[in-house]
Design a protein around this motif. Sequence first.
Motif, PDB file in Angstrom:
ATOM      1  N   ALA A 587       0.739  -1.096   0.206  1.00 32.04           N
ATOM      2  CA  ALA A 587       0.322   0.449   0.522  1.00 32.04           C
ATOM      3  C   ALA A 587       1.064   1.071   0.175  1.00 32.04           C
ATOM      4  N   GLY A 588       0.838   1.791  -1.089  1.00 28.54           N
ATOM      5  CA  GLY A 588       2.258   2.793  -1.474  1.00 28.54           C
ATOM      6  C   GLY A 588       1.430   4.294  -0.661  1.00 28.54           C
ATOM      7  N   GLU A 589       2.203   5.528  -0.854  1.00 27.10           N
ATOM      8  CA  GLU A 589       1.320   6.847  -0.013  1.00 27.10           C
ATOM      9  C   GLU A 589       2.256   8.047  -0.432  1.00 27.10           C
ATOM     10  N   VAL A 590       1.314   8.940  -0.192  1.00 28.44           N
ATOM     11  CA  VAL A 590       1.018  10.201  -0.443  1.00 28.44           C
ATOM     12  C   VAL A 590       0.689  11.121   0.573  1.00 28.44           C
ATOM     13  N   ASP A 591       2.332  11.697   1.013  1.00 24.75           N
ATOM     14  CA  ASP A 591       1.844  12.774   2.087  1.00 24.75           C
ATOM     15  C   ASP A 591       1.540  14.044   1.838  1.00 24.75           C
ATOM     16  N   VAL A 592       0.775  14.896   2.033  1.00 20.87           N
ATOM     17  CA  VAL A 592       0.410  16.403   2.127  1.00 20.87           C
ATOM     18  C   VAL A 592       0.701  17.106   3.593  1.00 20.87           C
ATOM     19  N   PHE A 593       1.498  18.146   2.552  1.00 18.40           N
ATOM     20  CA  PHE A 593       2.009  19.376   3.711  1.00 18.40           C
ATOM     21  C   PHE A 593       1.401  20.533   2.898  1.00 18.40           C
ATOM     22  N   GLY A 594       0.809  21.380   4.369  1.00 20.79           N
ATOM     23  CA  GLY A 594       0.614  22.807   3.823  1.00 20.79           C
ATOM     24  C   GLY A 594       0.106  23.306   5.465  1.00 20.79           C
ATOM     25  N   PRO A 595       0.050  25.236   5.502  1.00 24.04           N
ATOM     26  CA  PRO A 595       0.112  26.005   6.420  1.00 24.04           C
ATOM     27  C   PRO A 595      -1.211  25.493   7.305  1.00 24.04           C
ATOM     28  N   CYS A 596      -1.465  24.942   8.935  1.00 24.49           N
ATOM     29  CA  CYS A 596      -2.500  24.334   9.208  1.00 24.49           C
ATOM     30  C   CYS A 596      -2.569  25.142  10.193  1.00 24.49           C
ATOM     31  N   GLY A 597      -3.412  24.722  11.334  1.00 16.40           N
ATOM     32  CA  GLY A 597      -3.346  25.394  12.358  1.00 16.40           C
ATOM     33  C   GLY A 597      -3.641  24.629  13.591  1.00 16.40           C
TER      34      GLY A 597
END
Length: 602
Positions: A587-597
């Motif tokens: 099971a592959g994976e792509v992690d998504v990052f960005g501005p957050c609280g």
Amino acid sequence: MLRYLLLITLLAAAAQSQDVLTWHNDMQRTGRQLSETSLSPATVGQNNFGLLWRWSGSSIHGQVYAQPLAVGGLTGVSGCTAPCNLIFIATEEDELYAFSADSYSANPVWNAHLAELAVTGGTYVNCHCQPGVIYPSIGVTGTPVINKDTNTLYVASAVQPPGDLPPQYWLHAINIKTGEEQPGGPIQIDATVQGPTTPPSQCHTGTGSGGKVQFDPLHSLQRTGLLLLHIGAYDMVYVGFTPVFGELTNGWILGYRHSQLTPGFTPITVFNSAPYGTGGGIWEDGAGLASDGSYIYVPIANGTFDIDLFPGSVDYGDSLVKLLVDPNSGALSVSDYYTPSDVFSYVGDKGRGRCINDVDFGSGGVLIFPDQFFQQNGQGVDLAVSGDKESNLYIVNRNDLGHYNANGGNLVQQITLPPNPPPENEQAYYSTPAYWKYVSGGQTKYALYYSAERREDLSPLPIYMYDLQSSDLPILSSGQESSKTPTGFCIPHGTTPTISANGTSGGILWAIENGNLANVPPEPRCDGGPAPAVLHAYDAKNLQIELYHSTGIQSRATKFSVPTVFKGKVYMGTLGQLPDPQTRKVAGEVDVFGPCGQGCVH
């Protein structure tokens, strides 16, 4: 001249677009995303940036070696509100996914099963090979490429047909709005060139001229990013291959013409790196084939080299080759080349010569500098840079590569880092650098960012930033960097960084650390076994300033993972978790990052 001006216009437009249509952002492989207005050193920090979501488990099947691509502003996409922003993810189980880039959904907008599109009953290839190559399955390794004007994504996939047939490679043209194969596709990849009558032994030249060399998908691996060029109404797609085991077969670049006017693919060119010899793989550590639009620049890995040694010799092992793209047909022919002066004299454990000692010139990718920052005799010089496994960076004049010269002297500059290294400190370059032109204190500056690994000594190495000079030598003759990251990056293969910026300001260097359990103070080393991947962000003007590093990620990076920056978010493809020992499925994976609280995993 008109074609040249059109090309410059296309390159400029690509440089200012937020879309990520090809490996490392452009065909020059600079790694620059120059239209990022949300992310900057002032807005990215450890407390306000982090993991937003991940696609894994039931969402993605197969490891993600290819860089995720991104297209914004689409209309007419079923299940996606216009303007639709899509992320495209290809995996080693021959799956191609399109997900909405704006918010999380476990379900893709569409999913194409590439093996089944190529062969009825086909599936990805089970690789019964050592885990250090691509393991446990081979499907899509090389990063696809997109023509947004025709809504077409080109991707090469390895397919296992049913029964006892050997594996095959297929080239697809996928509609990015629907996931359907474009009319006339796909095409099976195949080629034959003239070769020796008597096969060569390793690193030597074969004899005779009546034989044939056949492309062998069983012993070839497609891992370089695809290259797309435009000639008239046609797309020209170039696909590179390398030998997998023993390097007794050759490297290949195969070119195909695609058009929607007369639907389908047409084979138009074949380049074999060493048809009368062995080896010469197009490895490049996953980098895309680099081009200035008129020529393709490709580093050839360890293999037979015999050019200019006798009439008709055509083996280019351990060389940087410049291939002319015919402006009418797209066919390739060798225009120029550079070969290190020690190609025969290098002495290693296995004897004399680069080839027999596996000291590749082509271990990493090529970067074509888009700016003429360097001058000789008052004239700007078109430059490119690449590295090898012997601690060397090579900066070449693209208009005169210099061929082979046993006495040296045919380079703009060669930097050996560290100077005169003992074997345990040699740095192998398995990565591709990034480049950024920026403004600081009212002055325009140019920077090169490079990562390497130790060949023998297992200590991690930082990413180095080099200020490029306008005269004398492109890099200070001492090889002294202007700054370096406080973090060391472990093997395998260091890291290939990406730059996001708003033109010449707001630059961030993004890099994925292939985590290692022993890479911790006070004596970090790279022999502690795999650990979770880590996304790092640094101020691109001063790498000493780390803005952010991820925590809480459980998936592992591939050995040539490249981050994708798109519309204020960063996407990291990974290997996912360890394969199931019974089914060998991942099971592959792509992690998504960005501005957050507060709800973000920092």
